[in-house]
Design a protein around this motif. Sequence first.
Motif, PDB file in Angstrom:
ATOM      1  N   PRO A 173      -7.012   0.787  -8.174  1.00 33.04           N
ATOM      2  CA  PRO A 173      -5.795   0.059  -8.569  1.00 33.04           C
ATOM      3  C   PRO A 173      -4.804   0.061  -7.410  1.00 33.04           C
ATOM      4  CG  PRO A 173      -6.412   1.684 -10.234  1.00 33.04           C
ATOM      5  CD  PRO A 173      -7.251   1.965  -9.029  1.00 33.04           C
ATOM      6  N   ALA A 174      -3.967  -0.948  -7.353  1.00 29.98           N
ATOM      7  CA  ALA A 174      -3.010  -1.067  -6.251  1.00 29.98           C
ATOM      8  C   ALA A 174      -1.614  -1.324  -6.795  1.00 29.98           C
ATOM      9  CB  ALA A 174      -3.422  -2.230  -5.344  1.00 29.98           C
ATOM     10  N   LEU A 175      -0.620  -0.792  -6.112  1.00 33.51           N
ATOM     11  CA  LEU A 175       0.765  -1.025  -6.506  1.00 33.51           C
ATOM     12  C   LEU A 175       1.249  -2.329  -5.883  1.00 33.51           C
ATOM     13  CD1 LEU A 175       2.361   2.520  -6.226  1.00 33.51           C
ATOM     14  CD2 LEU A 175       2.382   1.068  -8.257  1.00 33.51           C
ATOM     15  N   ALA A 176       1.652  -3.261  -6.750  1.00 36.86           N
ATOM     16  CA  ALA A 176       2.124  -4.563  -6.271  1.00 36.86           C
ATOM     17  C   ALA A 176       3.616  -4.673  -6.541  1.00 36.86           C
ATOM     18  CB  ALA A 176       1.387  -5.678  -7.000  1.00 36.86           C
ATOM     19  N   THR A 177       4.351  -5.083  -5.527  1.00 36.85           N
ATOM     20  CA  THR A 177       5.787  -5.239  -5.733  1.00 36.85           C
ATOM     21  C   THR A 177       6.213  -6.652  -5.387  1.00 36.85           C
ATOM     22  OG1 THR A 177       7.916  -4.182  -5.351  1.00 36.85           O
ATOM     23  CG2 THR A 177       6.566  -4.543  -3.417  1.00 36.85           C
TER      24      THR A 177
ATOM     25  N   ILE B 262       4.582 -11.414  -3.446  1.00 44.98           N
ATOM     26  CA  ILE B 262       3.927 -10.212  -3.963  1.00 44.98           C
ATOM     27  C   ILE B 262       3.339  -9.451  -2.776  1.00 44.98           C
ATOM     28  CG2 ILE B 262       2.014  -9.329  -5.365  1.00 44.98           C
ATOM     29  CD1 ILE B 262       2.308 -11.940  -7.060  1.00 44.98           C
ATOM     30  N   LEU B 263       3.747  -8.200  -2.624  1.00 43.60           N
ATOM     31  CA  LEU B 263       3.198  -7.361  -1.555  1.00 43.60           C
ATOM     32  C   LEU B 263       2.378  -6.261  -2.201  1.00 43.60           C
ATOM     33  CD1 LEU B 263       3.294  -6.502   1.552  1.00 43.60           C
ATOM     34  CD2 LEU B 263       5.208  -5.039   0.917  1.00 43.60           C
ATOM     35  N   LEU B 264       1.113  -6.095  -1.770  1.00 42.87           N
ATOM     36  CA  LEU B 264       0.293  -5.005  -2.285  1.00 42.87           C
ATOM     37  C   LEU B 264      -0.730  -4.582  -1.238  1.00 42.87           C
ATOM     38  CD1 LEU B 264      -2.301  -6.157  -4.984  1.00 42.87           C
ATOM     39  CD2 LEU B 264      -1.545  -7.617  -3.108  1.00 42.87           C
ATOM     40  N   ASP B 265      -1.113  -3.361  -1.186  1.00 35.40           N
ATOM     41  CA  ASP B 265      -0.722  -2.204  -1.947  1.00 35.40           C
ATOM     42  C   ASP B 265       0.506  -1.552  -1.300  1.00 35.40           C
ATOM     43  OD1 ASP B 265      -0.731   0.239  -3.358  1.00 35.40           O
ATOM     44  OD2 ASP B 265      -2.435   1.023  -2.271  1.00 35.40           O
ATOM     45  N   VAL B 266       1.475  -1.079  -2.099  1.00 32.16           N
ATOM     46  CA  VAL B 266       2.635  -0.438  -1.501  1.00 32.16           C
ATOM     47  C   VAL B 266       2.624   1.082  -1.689  1.00 32.16           C
ATOM     48  CG1 VAL B 266       4.114  -2.475  -1.560  1.00 32.16           C
ATOM     49  CG2 VAL B 266       4.122  -0.909  -3.512  1.00 32.16           C
ATOM     50  N   GLY B 267       1.443   1.660  -1.862  1.00 30.10           N
ATOM     51  CA  GLY B 267       1.430   3.123  -1.854  1.00 30.10           C
ATOM     52  C   GLY B 267       0.390   3.832  -2.700  1.00 30.10           C
ATOM     53  N   ALA B 268      -0.420   3.107  -3.455  1.00 27.88           N
ATOM     54  CA  ALA B 268      -1.395   3.802  -4.296  1.00 27.88           C
ATOM     55  C   ALA B 268      -2.581   4.331  -3.480  1.00 27.88           C
ATOM     56  CB  ALA B 268      -1.887   2.887  -5.410  1.00 27.88           C
ATOM     57  N   ASN B 269      -2.926   3.640  -2.386  1.00 27.47           N
ATOM     58  CA  ASN B 269      -4.115   4.022  -1.593  1.00 27.47           C
ATOM     59  C   ASN B 269      -3.778   4.075  -0.110  1.00 27.47           C
ATOM     60  OD1 ASN B 269      -6.166   3.394  -3.928  1.00 27.47           O
ATOM     61  ND2 ASN B 269      -4.869   1.592  -3.726  1.00 27.47           N
ATOM     62  N   VAL B 270      -3.677   5.274   0.448  1.00 27.38           N
ATOM     63  CA  VAL B 270      -3.260   5.362   1.845  1.00 27.38           C
ATOM     64  C   VAL B 270      -4.409   5.229   2.837  1.00 27.38           C
ATOM     65  CG1 VAL B 270      -1.121   6.605   1.464  1.00 27.38           C
ATOM     66  CG2 VAL B 270      -3.252   7.886   1.745  1.00 27.38           C
ATOM     67  N   ASP B 271      -5.612   5.484   2.402  1.00 27.95           N
ATOM     68  CA  ASP B 271      -6.774   5.303   3.285  1.00 27.95           C
ATOM     69  C   ASP B 271      -7.736   4.329   2.608  1.00 27.95           C
ATOM     70  OD1 ASP B 271      -6.429   7.162   5.638  1.00 27.95           O
ATOM     71  OD2 ASP B 271      -6.139   8.588   4.006  1.00 27.95           O
ATOM     72  N   CYS B 272      -7.792   3.130   3.122  1.00 28.05           N
ATOM     73  CA  CYS B 272      -8.567   2.074   2.458  1.00 28.05           C
ATOM     74  C   CYS B 272      -9.718   1.588   3.318  1.00 28.05           C
ATOM     75  CB  CYS B 272      -7.685   0.868   2.175  1.00 28.05           C
ATOM     76  SG  CYS B 272      -6.399   1.186   0.989  1.00 28.05           S
ATOM     77  N   ARG B 273     -10.768   1.127   2.657  1.00 27.91           N
ATOM     78  CA  ARG B 273     -11.842   0.419   3.343  1.00 27.91           C
ATOM     79  C   ARG B 273     -11.566  -1.086   3.223  1.00 27.91           C
ATOM     80  NH1 ARG B 273     -14.949   4.119   0.434  1.00 27.91           N
ATOM     81  NH2 ARG B 273     -15.785   2.472  -0.895  1.00 27.91           N
TER      82      ARG B 273
ATOM     83  N   ASP C  96      -2.961  -2.178   3.352  1.00 26.34           N
ATOM     84  CA  ASP C  96      -3.295  -0.910   2.722  1.00 26.34           C
ATOM     85  C   ASP C  96      -2.003  -0.211   2.291  1.00 26.34           C
ATOM     86  OD1 ASP C  96      -2.308   0.872   4.694  1.00 26.34           O
ATOM     87  OD2 ASP C  96      -4.228   1.052   5.683  1.00 26.34           O
ATOM     88  N   GLY C  97      -2.148   0.803   1.439  1.00 27.04           N
ATOM     89  CA  GLY C  97      -0.988   1.443   0.832  1.00 27.04           C
ATOM     90  C   GLY C  97      -0.089   2.165   1.818  1.00 27.04           C
ATOM     91  N   PHE C  98      -0.634   2.568   2.944  1.00 23.18           N
ATOM     92  CA  PHE C  98       0.164   3.246   3.962  1.00 23.18           C
ATOM     93  C   PHE C  98       1.104   2.241   4.626  1.00 23.18           C
ATOM     94  CE2 PHE C  98       0.961   4.987   8.196  1.00 23.18           C
ATOM     95  CZ  PHE C  98       1.368   6.271   7.877  1.00 23.18           C
ATOM     96  N   VAL C  99       0.518   1.151   5.092  1.00 25.06           N
ATOM     97  CA  VAL C  99       1.303   0.098   5.748  1.00 25.06           C
ATOM     98  C   VAL C  99       2.312  -0.510   4.757  1.00 25.06           C
ATOM     99  CG1 VAL C  99       1.128  -2.206   6.771  1.00 25.06           C
ATOM    100  CG2 VAL C  99      -0.492  -0.437   7.437  1.00 25.06           C
TER     101      VAL C  99
END
Lengths: 348, 348
Positions: free
Chosen positions: B130-134, B144-155, B232-235
């Motif tokens: 799941p991803a945080l969308a804002t 809509i920007l996603l992911d804003v923090g749910a997954n910091v290391d993504c493939r 990705d959630g980190f960026v």
Amino acid sequence: MKSRTSSAVIAVDAMGGDFGPSVVIPGALKAGRETGAKLLLVGRQPDIEKELASADCTDVDFEIVHASQVAEMHEKPSDILRHKKDASIQVACRLVRDGKAHSVVSAGHSGACVACGMFTIGRMPGVERPALATLLPTEKKPIILLDVGANVDCRPQHLFQFALMGNAFAQDLFESSAPRVGILSIGEEEGKGNAQVKEAYDLLKAAEHLNFIGNIEGRDIFTGDVDVAVCDGFVGNIALKLSEGLGSSITRIMKREIMNSGLLPKLGIWMAKPALRRFADVVDYAEYGGALLLGLRSVSIVCHGRSNSKAICSAIRMSSLFVEKRTNDKLIQAIGASAELNRSQKTA
Amino acid sequence: MKSRTSSAVIAVDAMGGDFGPSVVIPGALKAGRETGAKLLLVGRQPDIEKELASADCTDVDFEIVHASQVAEMHEKPSDILRHKKDASIQVACRLVRDGKAHSVVSAGHSGACVACGMFTIGRMPGVERPALATLLPTEKKPIILLDVGANVDCRPQHLFQFALMGNAFAQDLFESSAPRVGILSIGEEEGKGNAQVKEAYDLLKAAEHLNFIGNIEGRDIFTGDVDVAVCDGFVGNIALKLSEGLGSSITRIMKREIMNSGLLPKLGIWMAKPALRRFADVVDYAEYGGALLLGLRSVSIVCHGRSNSKAICSAIRMSSLFVEKRTNDKLIQAIGASAELNRSQKTA
């Protein structure tokens, strides 16, 4: 800032940027007049001469250095390096390598600037990856953000080196003995971040000669409570462009709202203009000129492709200041000293 | 927005956020009154009752659901999940799992919200992460920007799924059949970016049912020319907090400059206030409430820890709207359909 004391010789890539000589030449001449630095204008002689014909060259010490080729934006840095030996950016870097100039300023292809800087000018001893460092305006004094685009895939060790370089740069620039160095992450607490940042955190925490204040978040960049913010070039480039973009968008929205409002608000804004002008300065990146490529044997400044004359002028002024202050020599010393520390990290 | 038609039942984590019930309860009551949604206020009964005693509860349909524990900010999400079975966020998620509420709203520990959402409510079929969308304000309509923090290391595959979810969400939210989806990178040209983004680019380019517009840069986020920005959630977390921080800093600098200026600019600003108020709305994230956790079986909204009552109210209003519109069901359908596409990618 009319010092006119500079003895710096600056190689200016006259062909760089979205607008080429038409923007670079006027900006360079202004900076040359103000600082007294000697300019080597590198690029296609006819193009440069054409611009000079209509420009005010009084009191500027300059020379044209002909370079027949131009690095195009769509070309790969490695191709430019290999196949365009006479590209203005390469010729400018060779002038520095051969001791004919102290520094390079270019608004051209950033990848080409980084590649030519690394392979023609060469890296400082101990530095694996040079990093692009930029100054951003904050609520207080400016912050140094690095890397803003030279290295898009970094290992934790690279972030560690960026911090050392940023620290040495900040010591010189802000005349501060212990600048506050933070690493850009997603939470202030130790242990927050992606795998890369968590590892870099541990390296930085163990560095005794660094005033490492831990993780900082996106919102901390503009408060002015940090002096150096470290991140990889992918994150830094996005952060930089996002800041510039948001600044421009806010300005445009404000203008639009004012245009759509009545006479009273319009008159009000006109009256408030002196105060708003200072606000505009803060959102105007041109004030800061360009990004310094830290980690080379000589000063190299990479300007925004969309640079206007003001930005080029600021970059050359900055470049001349760094040459005068021997900023790069101090960096080489500092990095040399912390290479020890660096090695100890590796063997620890 | 006084519709009062909502039949949604919303579990509100009353203990969440930096200010707990003192901010959550007033915001929730306002949203309940405006929308007609039923609120399940989850948390320590005495704390909630204390807030309710001094609040205006007329015309609000609510119930208190006691939960004895609170997820603290310094705790690990996995520890909260395992050892704090009676934390308000867990109890709220169980209400959704057990069909007693349609959605959850919390301003608590975001990591805990994501973990409880994933493991208690459960993921949509086909979604790995799941991803945080804002929603962010732009010069035109929101992005809509996603992911804003749910997954910091993504493939790369995760970024691909974020794009599919963001696309389905945008289709519903903006009532657009082909929202423009871009991937956040360091240059517009194909081939620019880090290794993760380059691979995700190839996956997205091959997706036929997506209006993929390629790489976008940081500066493109606020122009309004893109509907969905994937990262990705980190960026994304850094980008989001940087935007909020820059907005606040610009506002503070403007106020400071006005305070330090003469009577004329002060009077001018007062006259221009109606126009500047709209500008302030744009830099005020509270307008948008919170981030939607996309990819769960039910709607879950994670608010900023620093949320004020206005932000909580917006989040509940948003949540009630999504329940009414069956946004999540449409997402499940869309993701189900593109799971095919997803698999075809894997086997290609």
